[in-house]
Scaffold this motif. Structure first.
Motif, PDB file in Angstrom:
ATOM      1  N   MET A   1       0.769  -1.024  -0.039  1.00 35.28           N
ATOM      2  CA  MET A   1      -0.032  -0.044   0.071  1.00 35.28           C
ATOM      3  C   MET A   1       1.013   1.324  -0.143  1.00 35.28           C
ATOM      4  N   THR A   2       0.530   2.363  -0.856  1.00 37.96           N
ATOM      5  CA  THR A   2       1.421   3.309  -0.883  1.00 37.96           C
ATOM      6  C   THR A   2       0.959   4.510  -0.001  1.00 37.96           C
ATOM      7  N   SER A   3       1.730   5.313   0.668  1.00 37.74           N
ATOM      8  CA  SER A   3       1.342   6.458   1.537  1.00 37.74           C
ATOM      9  C   SER A   3       1.707   7.700   0.800  1.00 37.74           C
ATOM     10  N   LEU A   4       0.810   8.501   1.171  1.00 29.29           N
ATOM     11  CA  LEU A   4       0.928  10.031   0.455  1.00 29.29           C
ATOM     12  C   LEU A   4       1.058  10.884   1.760  1.00 29.29           C
ATOM     13  N   VAL A   5       1.786  11.997   1.402  1.00 28.44           N
ATOM     14  CA  VAL A   5       1.783  13.215   2.592  1.00 28.44           C
ATOM     15  C   VAL A   5       0.788  13.864   2.357  1.00 28.44           C
ATOM     16  N   ARG A   6       0.410  14.454   3.525  1.00 28.19           N
ATOM     17  CA  ARG A   6      -1.013  15.457   3.608  1.00 28.19           C
ATOM     18  C   ARG A   6      -0.676  16.296   4.472  1.00 28.19           C
ATOM     19  N   LEU A   7      -1.122  17.614   4.013  1.00 29.87           N
ATOM     20  CA  LEU A   7      -0.865  18.864   4.918  1.00 29.87           C
ATOM     21  C   LEU A   7      -1.985  18.758   6.090  1.00 29.87           C
ATOM     22  N   ARG A   8      -1.487  18.830   7.250  1.00 31.53           N
ATOM     23  CA  ARG A   8      -2.245  19.162   8.294  1.00 31.53           C
ATOM     24  C   ARG A   8      -2.856  20.549   8.479  1.00 31.53           C
ATOM     25  N   ARG A   9      -3.890  21.093   7.704  1.00 37.98           N
ATOM     26  CA  ARG A   9      -4.371  22.407   7.294  1.00 37.98           C
ATOM     27  C   ARG A   9      -4.629  22.848   8.623  1.00 37.98           C
ATOM     28  N   THR A  10      -5.639  22.255   9.604  1.00 34.90           N
ATOM     29  CA  THR A  10      -5.982  23.050  10.550  1.00 34.90           C
ATOM     30  C   THR A  10      -4.785  23.470  11.330  1.00 34.90           C
ATOM     31  N   GLN A  11      -3.765  22.577  11.652  1.00 36.85           N
ATOM     32  CA  GLN A  11      -2.454  23.120  12.243  1.00 36.85           C
ATOM     33  C   GLN A  11      -1.968  23.983  11.788  1.00 36.85           C
ATOM     34  N   LEU A  12      -1.676  24.124  10.340  1.00 36.74           N
ATOM     35  CA  LEU A  12      -1.018  25.144   9.935  1.00 36.74           C
ATOM     36  C   LEU A  12      -1.621  26.568   9.972  1.00 36.74           C
ATOM     37  N   ASP A  13      -3.093  26.445   9.814  1.00 35.69           N
ATOM     38  CA  ASP A  13      -3.741  27.703  10.167  1.00 35.69           C
ATOM     39  C   ASP A  13      -3.405  28.391  11.647  1.00 35.69           C
ATOM     40  N   LYS A  14      -3.425  27.431  12.431  1.00 37.98           N
ATOM     41  CA  LYS A  14      -3.234  28.089  13.795  1.00 37.98           C
ATOM     42  C   LYS A  14      -1.587  28.502  13.689  1.00 37.98           C
ATOM     43  N   TYR A  15      -0.733  27.736  13.250  1.00 32.95           N
ATOM     44  CA  TYR A  15       0.701  28.377  13.433  1.00 32.95           C
ATOM     45  C   TYR A  15       0.761  29.710  12.451  1.00 32.95           C
ATOM     46  N   MET A  16       0.138  29.906  11.382  1.00 32.64           N
ATOM     47  CA  MET A  16      -0.148  30.901  10.625  1.00 32.64           C
ATOM     48  C   MET A  16      -0.602  32.253  11.475  1.00 32.64           C
ATOM     49  N   ARG A  17      -1.655  32.014  12.370  1.00 26.15           N
ATOM     50  CA  ARG A  17      -2.136  32.953  13.315  1.00 26.15           C
ATOM     51  C   ARG A  17      -1.113  33.379  14.082  1.00 26.15           C
ATOM     52  N   LEU A  18      -0.618  32.389  14.696  1.00 22.83           N
ATOM     53  CA  LEU A  18       0.343  32.608  15.829  1.00 22.83           C
ATOM     54  C   LEU A  18       1.730  33.301  15.442  1.00 22.83           C
ATOM     55  N   ALA A  19       1.970  33.186  13.985  1.00 21.55           N
ATOM     56  CA  ALA A  19       3.019  34.090  13.501  1.00 21.55           C
ATOM     57  C   ALA A  19       2.738  35.381  12.705  1.00 21.55           C
ATOM     58  N   GLY A  20       1.694  35.778  13.489  1.00 16.29           N
ATOM     59  CA  GLY A  20       1.317  37.310  13.020  1.00 16.29           C
ATOM     60  C   GLY A  20       0.104  37.494  12.255  1.00 16.29           C
ATOM     61  N   GLY A  21      -0.577  36.389  11.830  1.00 15.64           N
ATOM     62  CA  GLY A  21      -1.573  36.593  11.167  1.00 15.64           C
ATOM     63  C   GLY A  21      -1.317  36.395   9.120  1.00 15.64           C
ATOM     64  N   LEU A  22      -0.279  35.397   9.130  1.00 19.23           N
ATOM     65  CA  LEU A  22       0.198  35.310   7.664  1.00 19.23           C
ATOM     66  C   LEU A  22      -1.037  35.040   7.053  1.00 19.23           C
ATOM     67  N   ASN A  23      -1.049  35.434   5.705  1.00 23.06           N
ATOM     68  CA  ASN A  23      -1.949  35.111   4.684  1.00 23.06           C
ATOM     69  C   ASN A  23      -1.227  34.246   3.706  1.00 23.06           C
ATOM     70  N   GLN A  24      -1.786  33.784   2.755  1.00 21.25           N
ATOM     71  CA  GLN A  24      -1.451  32.620   1.827  1.00 21.25           C
ATOM     72  C   GLN A  24      -0.019  33.354   0.853  1.00 21.25           C
ATOM     73  N   SER A  25      -0.245  34.454   0.630  1.00 19.83           N
ATOM     74  CA  SER A  25       0.928  35.075  -0.056  1.00 19.83           C
ATOM     75  C   SER A  25       1.937  35.324   0.581  1.00 19.83           C
ATOM     76  N   GLN A  26       1.944  35.759   1.770  1.00 19.52           N
ATOM     77  CA  GLN A  26       2.994  35.879   3.007  1.00 19.52           C
ATOM     78  C   GLN A  26       3.675  34.684   3.182  1.00 19.52           C
ATOM     79  N   LEU A  27       2.991  33.709   3.243  1.00 21.97           N
ATOM     80  CA  LEU A  27       3.411  32.175   3.635  1.00 21.97           C
ATOM     81  C   LEU A  27       4.206  31.927   2.286  1.00 21.97           C
ATOM     82  N   ALA A  28       3.769  31.937   1.274  1.00 23.79           N
ATOM     83  CA  ALA A  28       4.405  31.515   0.025  1.00 23.79           C
ATOM     84  C   ALA A  28       6.024  32.065  -0.315  1.00 23.79           C
ATOM     85  N   GLU A  29       5.862  33.432   0.083  1.00 20.26           N
ATOM     86  CA  GLU A  29       7.201  34.064   0.238  1.00 20.26           C
ATOM     87  C   GLU A  29       8.091  33.553   0.879  1.00 20.26           C
ATOM     88  N   LYS A  30       7.711  33.566   2.305  1.00 18.60           N
ATOM     89  CA  LYS A  30       8.519  32.953   3.081  1.00 18.60           C
ATOM     90  C   LYS A  30       9.180  31.495   2.861  1.00 18.60           C
TER      91      LYS A  30
END
Length: 79
Positions: A1-30
């Protein structure tokens, strides 16, 4: 059976808020990836590749792989 990597979106949203409210564009730049790549992974239209994974881990150096991603069986995704 093959495994795939999946983003923990809820967790990332929390970390983005804690990092000052990063939006997707700012995250992409970082991360050093395009905004469209971040959007596609967030929306589940694209699996996170090695550049995305490395960029996200570099953007959040205090976090580990398991904080941001999970490995899931391919069957679990298609079901």
């Amino acid at each position: 059976m093959t495994s795939l990597v999946r983003l923990r979106r809820t967790q990332l949203d929390k970390y983005m808020r804690l990092a000052g409210g990063l939006n997707q564009s700012q995250l992409a730049e970082k991360m050093g990836v395009s905004g469209s790549t971040v959007y596609r992974v967030f929306e589940g239209r694209m699996e996170p590749g090695s550049r995305f994974i490395a960029g996200l881990l570099n953007a959040f150096p205090d976090l580990d792989f398991d904080d941001l991603f999970e490995c899931v069986a391919e069957m679990a995704i298609s079901a």
